[in-house]
Design a protein around this motif. Structure first.
Motif, mmCIF file in Angstrom:
data_model
loop_
_atom_site.group_PDB
_atom_site.id
_atom_site.type_symbol
_atom_site.label_atom_id
_atom_site.label_comp_id
_atom_site.label_asym_id
_atom_site.label_seq_id
_atom_site.Cartn_x
_atom_site.Cartn_y
_atom_site.Cartn_z
ATOM 1 N N LEU A 180 -2.254 -0.949 -2.265
ATOM 2 C CA LEU A 180 -1.938 -2.198 -2.973
ATOM 3 C C LEU A 180 -2.987 -3.267 -2.689
ATOM 4 O O LEU A 180 -3.471 -3.934 -3.599
ATOM 5 N N ILE A 181 -3.321 -3.414 -1.400
ATOM 6 C CA ILE A 181 -4.270 -4.466 -1.015
ATOM 7 C C ILE A 181 -5.625 -4.236 -1.675
ATOM 8 O O ILE A 181 -6.290 -5.163 -2.118
ATOM 9 N N LEU A 182 -6.019 -2.962 -1.740
ATOM 10 C CA LEU A 182 -7.309 -2.660 -2.348
ATOM 11 C C LEU A 182 -7.241 -2.712 -3.867
ATOM 12 O O LEU A 182 -8.074 -3.330 -4.529
ATOM 13 N N GLY A 183 -6.230 -2.023 -4.436
ATOM 14 C CA GLY A 183 -6.222 -1.786 -5.878
ATOM 15 C C GLY A 183 -5.837 -3.004 -6.697
ATOM 16 O O GLY A 183 -6.465 -3.288 -7.719
ATOM 17 N N LEU A 184 -4.825 -3.730 -6.239
ATOM 18 C CA LEU A 184 -4.268 -4.791 -7.077
ATOM 19 C C LEU A 184 -5.257 -5.933 -7.334
ATOM 20 O O LEU A 184 -5.584 -6.213 -8.489
#
Lengths: 313, 588, 290
Positions: free
Chosen positions: B94-98
């Motif tokens: 989430l931290i990377l992708g969003l």
């Protein structure tokens, strides 16, 4: 079309190059003292240094990568540090097993998903709900759990098929079929779940297009419009997903081969990667990535053939 | 009844039994796993080999495993490992992708190109192989492997966020926010994040299931956790070795794993249902999927005696009602008893504002209402044959050969995957039974008939290679290809520029006169009516308010709605006087 | 002395609020190797305080691009855009934010120009938020604005989907008026509306201009709409201005054959006059072909 093909090929080669370099870099960064592992704790420092030199590990990283790349493009993937076996040869023996499993799964997935997706997308109602539930279930239930269930039910309980082992197709077709059926089933379930959902929504989306109504208004039957226009329009997104799923299939094959004791690439990945055998790991990564790249290339070309507009970008 | 507060999807999820059930299961599992030290303070490692494979005993409801360890303790501590590590992977994804996906979609350009290329690279990596390779390099430390797994599944969030953000970028309300002077970060948090929140929640729920599965698979292969630390996958692996002797051992970890992932996916389904019920949400603008409907035959006799009189031999509509399926199965009627006649060689204008039901009436003639809509009553006679309640085959015989259809949007009414020539040839072969070569020759004739200068080139073109005006000519050619006697044209010039509109109107007039076509022309433009129509029917709110000769309707309207429509026309409004300087500027 | 002052005031009023000088804009094509396509070729125009300039043209004429360049949504390739004596064509984000106080925009489609997830009140507060107006003041301003566009005060708490197309366009107009701008770019503000609604919205725009002295750059494909609202009209074709003048000049005695054809192509709701128009259009067309 030729320019399109050339562009895609160039991108694929670039991708292979980048991945091979990154993998090589990461593998080299790991502080695995291979020579020490090979020679044992009792070996003298000079023997270790000698062994390192023999493996070429005392040379700079870039030189080693250039060496590896140079021989790899000529089909020479080196020898295993630990067993001394030729890596290309080992992979050559195991590749047919994985290939037959993955290809069988792809064919089964494509056919089953197309049928289910068309059924749900055109009929809606109950058919739709079934495919939707199957879709979500297949996506979220862990593949290896499903695989274990299949082994327990069909292999152990009902004894319809052998639970483990592999017979090459060259030795006996029926034997091959009996050993490949359960693994293929296990691997297909998740893929069918995802892809049929995709086909379903693509079919529904195309069926709602204005041009479908216009074609029907000209007196074409709903069925011929679905088979010719809706299917063709829905193929591109479905193929894209099939391409993405192929990556997942390779991962799934690792587990499935392990559970069914199939002597393929996947089982080899589990067995041989634990000790940092760089030539073997590099070869495995590259074989998988080449598979993925080839499939994506094929998908891109098919989409370009099916939809002339896609060739523009 | 609908949920009273449509702005609280969470409450809607909990009101749904599916959502409430799966949320309860998840909470239970989480609580049990978190409370493991309280429930089994001894940990999972205490074993007594004498208890191996023993069944349930007092204080040990699930029995013992092959090493004589308590199954319940193993499950609880194994769950800690499995869920915790999967959660870590999800968090990293989430931290990377969003944020990266949001920025790539919103800013597009180079940022997007680099980001998408990197994501495609990660997606080309076979996850399991990379994880195994990573383990070889980085050692069997689970935390590191879960970080790698997080990176590997980050693309799913990246692509989702990027897709939503890229869609929104083209929306006018984002342009409006930019013009209003909002800085980019504020637009991202205020407009884009809100729209992406719901789909990300659904995706997170699904990906959590996948991450748990992956973690368990790694444990099963004996990779993720060390030999000593329990995990659900490791338990399954142990149990698998004794599958022929003690298959029951597979049940508990299998059940725990299946239950947790199933609850997560059902929660995702419930979330999706709850969110898609909210109309107007940018991400869920799709309408509810209605149940399949069957046209109910209604006899022509339902019409009154006055209506039954003087029916046109070409097209005659009496008492037509059309309804659409609403939420919860209720039907909403949008056309209330329309009577219309189009005689051979006559042009009838069907005029009204948006939502007046004019297009629904026209599509009813073809029997091609959009999904969810159906004719609920009345009679439609085409060429003397009743079409309300007629089966698909009978309707098909009328389409093309008797009734032709000219749609509104030129581009969306041509299949982008086929050449113009093949799309035009298809009905010729299916309806008229022409051979391949005859059909191809006839296509060129048709294109010539609609005044296309280079028919051979256009026939070879794909729709995206021709202009909108040209596409509309092609569609008219398609409509008249099987020599119908009645044309239904739904706003055929609305999407076109005025000068192209004038040409298309000329073309329609010429075809109509040459072939003595009856024409049902749906339009909102009274100028078009004056240009082309013999008679006019004015619709409002699903009913016809006035019918008459074009001259009478335009020059001496009787109904107040017709007068209101005519009054709103600006052609005769006074031109604005030239600008004059004002001494000072007043404030609103 | 007194006459001097008088003269200066007249000159100040006669001064342009907005001047565009030889503006060129190109759009980059999709794909990597496609060449940029020039959509505006050296367009020059001016707009005085309290004036409406109508920009009329067919699709692809570049009329919307002019509006987007003024508001910073499209990048000027060359040329100047001067607003109140200040060059703005390459304003950075910070200056844009300041300019947003004076330059606002109303968009074509009232269905997609309002965020479906925000209440009408939040939408109206947006430009005020960008200008750093305190919350309390903003709330009062929202009430004034709703009243200004003849919407009920309780509209602020509702979502856009509860409103009709015409009402939504009123919200969009209110949003544009929120920071009390000096220029509003209206990009086809009524072309998605029904005829009857269209007229009501146009009259509202007119009335607002009378009351506040705001300037409009009014973009439309419909000459009859443009002449109703504009003091002056410029006709665009393929990114170039082919004709401009007062509304009466351009729409009653058009000089350029393109303007004439466009006028004749639009059908009028009168059977006999339309027959004449049609014949005249056919003559103009064959004349152009010859």
């Amino acid at each position: 079309m030729l320019a399109f093909l050339a562009r895609r090929l160039a991108a694929a080669v670039l991708l292979l190059f980048v991945i091979s370099f990154l993998s090589f870099l990461l593998l080299s960064l790991a502080q695995v003292d291979v020579a020490r592992q090979l020679l044992g704790l009792q070996a003298s420092a000079s023997a270790v240094a000698h062994e390192n030199a023999a493996l070429g590990l005392d040379r700079p990283l870039l030189a080693r990568y250039a060496d590896w790349l140079g021989s790899a493009v000529r089909g020479n993937l080196g020898t295993s540090w630990f067993t001394g076996q030729d890596v290309a040869q080992t992979i050559g023996q195991r590749l047919p097993v994985t290939l037959s499993l993955v290809l069988a799964t792809t064919v089964v997935t494509a056919i089953a998903s197309l049928a289910l997706g068309l059924w749900a997308g055109t009929r809606r109602g109950v058919a739709d709900r079934i495919v939707q539930i199957l879709g979500v279930a297949g996506y979220a239930l862990p593949g290896f759990l499903v695989t274990l269930l299949i082994v327990v039910v069909f292999g152990v309980d009902l004894k319809w098929f052998p639970a483990t082992g592999y017979i090459p197709i060259t030795r006996s077709f029926t034997g091959w079929l009996s050993t490949i059926t359960l693994p293929t089933l296990a691997l297909s379930l998740g893929a069918v779940a995802g892809l049929s959902q995709q086909v379903r929504s693509a079919v529904a989306a195309v069926a709602a297009q204005d041009y479908v109504r216009t074609l029907r208004a000209r007196g074409l039957s709903g069925r011929s419009v679905v088979l010719k226009h809706v299917l063709r329009g829905a193929c591109a997104p479905a193929l894209t997903v099939l391409g993405l799923q192929f990556v997942g299939l390779l991962g799934g094959a690792v587990v499935v081969e392990d559970i069914f004791a199939l002597p393929g690439i996947g089982a080899m990945t589990v067995a041989d990667t634990s000790d940092g055998d760089v030539p073997v790991i590099m070869a495995l990564v590259m074989v998988s990535v080449i598979g993925v790249v080839l499939i994506n290339l094929a998908v891109d070309l098919l989409i370009g053939l099916l939809n002339p507009k896609a060739r523009l970008t | 009844m609908r949920a009273p507060s449509p702005r609280s999807p969470l409450r809607a999820v909990l009101r749904n039994p599916l959502g409430a059930g799966s949320a309860a299961v998840l909470l239970l599992v989480l609580a049990a796993v978190l409370l493991a030290p309280v429930l089994r303070p001894g940990g999972a490692q205490s074993s007594n080999i004498l208890d191996a494979y023993d069944g349930a005993a007092a204080g040990h409801p699930f029995g013992f495993d092959g090493a004589g360890r308590d199954e319940l303790a193993m499950l609880l501590y194994g769950g800690r490992a499995t869920l915790g590590e999967a959660g870590l992977a999800l968090l990293i994804a989430l931290i990377l992708g969003l944020p990266l996906g949001l920025c790539a979609g919103y800013f597009a350009g180079r940022f997007d190109a680099v980001g998408s290329w990197a994501v495609n690279l990660v997606m080309a990596l076979p996850g399991m192989v990379v994880l195994l390779a990573a383990r070889a390099v980085l050692g069997p430390t689970t935390v590191v492997l879960m970080v790698v797994l997080g990176v590997l599944i980050a693309p799913s969030f990246f692509r989702l966020a990027r897709g939503v953000a890229a869609d929104l970028r083209g929306e006018l309300f984002i342009d409006a926010a930019r013009v209003a002077g909002l800085p980019a970060w504020r637009i991202l948090t205020r407009h884009v994040l809100v729209a992406v929140r719901a789909p990300v929640l659904i995706q997170a729920s699904l990906v959590a299931g996948v991450a748990i599965g992956m973690q368990a698979a790694l444990g099963f292969l004996g990779i993720s956790t060390g030999v000593s630390a329990p995990s659900w996958g490791g338990m399954l692996s142990d149990a698998y070795t004794s599958i022929y002797t003690h298959p029951i051992l597979m049940l508990w970890p299998g059940l725990a794993l299946g239950l947790t992932t199933a609850a997560l996916l059902l929660l995702a389904v419930a979330l999706r249902d709850a969110l898609e019920d909210r109309p107007g949400q940018a991400s869920a603008r799709r309408t509810r999927r209605p149940e399949p409907v069957r046209v109910v035959p209604t006899p022509a006799a339902a019409a009154g005696p006055a209506r039954a009189a003087a029916r046109s031999p070409l097209l005659s509509i009496r008492g037509l009602t059309v309804a659409y399926a609403g939420p919860q199965g209720a039907e909403r009627e949008v056309v209330h008893g329309v009577d219309l006649d189009v005689r051979p060689g006559e042009v009838l204008g069907l005029v009204g504002e948006s939502g007046s039901g004019k297009t629904q009436t026209a599509l009813s003639v073809l029997g091609l209402l959009p999904l969810g809509g159906r004719i609920t009553g009345g009679s439609v006679l085409i060429d003397g044959a009743e079409t309300v309640g007629a089966d698909e085959r009978a309707l098909r015989r009328l389409r093309g050969g008797v009734v032709g259809y000219v749609p509104q949007e030129p581009m969306s009414n041509l299949d982008p995957c086929f050449t113009i020539g093949s799309q035009l040839a298809e009905p010729l072969r299916a309806v008229l039974g022409l051979g391949r070569r005859e059909a191809a020759a006839r296509v060129l004739d048709l294109l010539r008939a609609v005044e296309i200068a280079d028919p051979a080139r256009v026939a070879r073109s794909y729709p995206h290679e021709i202009s909108g005006g040209m596409a509309q000519r092609v569609l008219i050619a398609g409509a008249v290809s099987c020599e119908p006697r009645l044309l239904v044209a739904d706003e055929p010039t609305t999407a076109l520029d005025v000068s192209v509109q004038a040409e298309i109107l000329d073309l329609l007039r010429r075809l109509q006169q040459d072939q003595n076509l009856g024409l049902l022309l749906v339009t909102h433009n009274l100028g078009v009516v004056a240009d082309l129509c013999d008679r006019v029917a004015v619709m409002r709110a699903g009913a016809i308010v006035e019918t008459g000769e074009a001259r009478q309707i335009l020059h001496a309207p009787e109904h107040e709605h017709t007068r209101a429509l005519l009054d709103a026309v600006l052609d005769d409004a006074p031109v604005r006087a030239p600008w004059q300087a004002r001494p000072t500027r007043s404030v609103a | 002395m007194n006459t001097d002052d008088e003269e200066r005031r007249v000159n100040a009023a006669d001064e342009m609020l907005l001047t565009i000088d030889e503006l060129c804009v190109s759009y980059r094509g999709r794909g990597l190797r496609t060449r940029p396509r020039r959509v505006l070729h050296e367009v020059s125009l001016g707009l005085r305080p309290g004036e409406t300039l109508g920009l009329v043209g067919e699709s692809g004429s570049g009329k919307s691009t002019i509006g987007r360049a003024i508001t910073g949504l499209a990048r000027a390739e060359s040329g100047r855009i001067e607003f109140a004596g200040e060059r703005v064509e390459h304003a950075d984000a910070r200056r844009r934010r300041r300019l947003a106080k004076d330059i606002q925009m109303v968009f074509q489609d009232p269905y997609t120009s309002l965020d479906p997830a925000l209440t009408v009140g939040d939408t109206l507060r947006e430009p005020l938020l960008a200008q750093g107006v305190p919350a309390k003041q903003a709330a009062a301003r929202v009430a004034t604005l709703l009243d200004r566009v003849q919407l009920p005060a309780d509209a602020a708490a509702r979502l856009p989907r509860e409103f009709s197309g015409g009402q939504r366009q009123r919200v969009a107009i209110a949003r544009a008026l929120a920071p009390d701008p000096r220029l509003v770019v209206c990009d086809e503000p009524v072309s998605a509306l029904d005829l009857t609604t269209q007229r009501v919205v146009l009259e509202l725009l007119l009335e607002i201009q009378e009351a506040t002295g705001v300037s409009y750059l009014f973009i439309s494909h419909d000459l009859s709409v443009v002449r109703f609202l504009s003091h002056r009209v410029a006709v665009l074709r393929d990114g170039r201005i082919v004709e401009s003048g007062t509304a009466a000049e351009v729409t009653e005695t058009p000089q350029h054959p393109y303007t004439r054809r466009m006028l004749l192509a639009a059908p009028v709701p009168d059977v006999d006059r339309q027959r004449e128009r049609r014949a005249a259009f056919a003559r103009a067309r064959s004349g152009a072909a010859a």
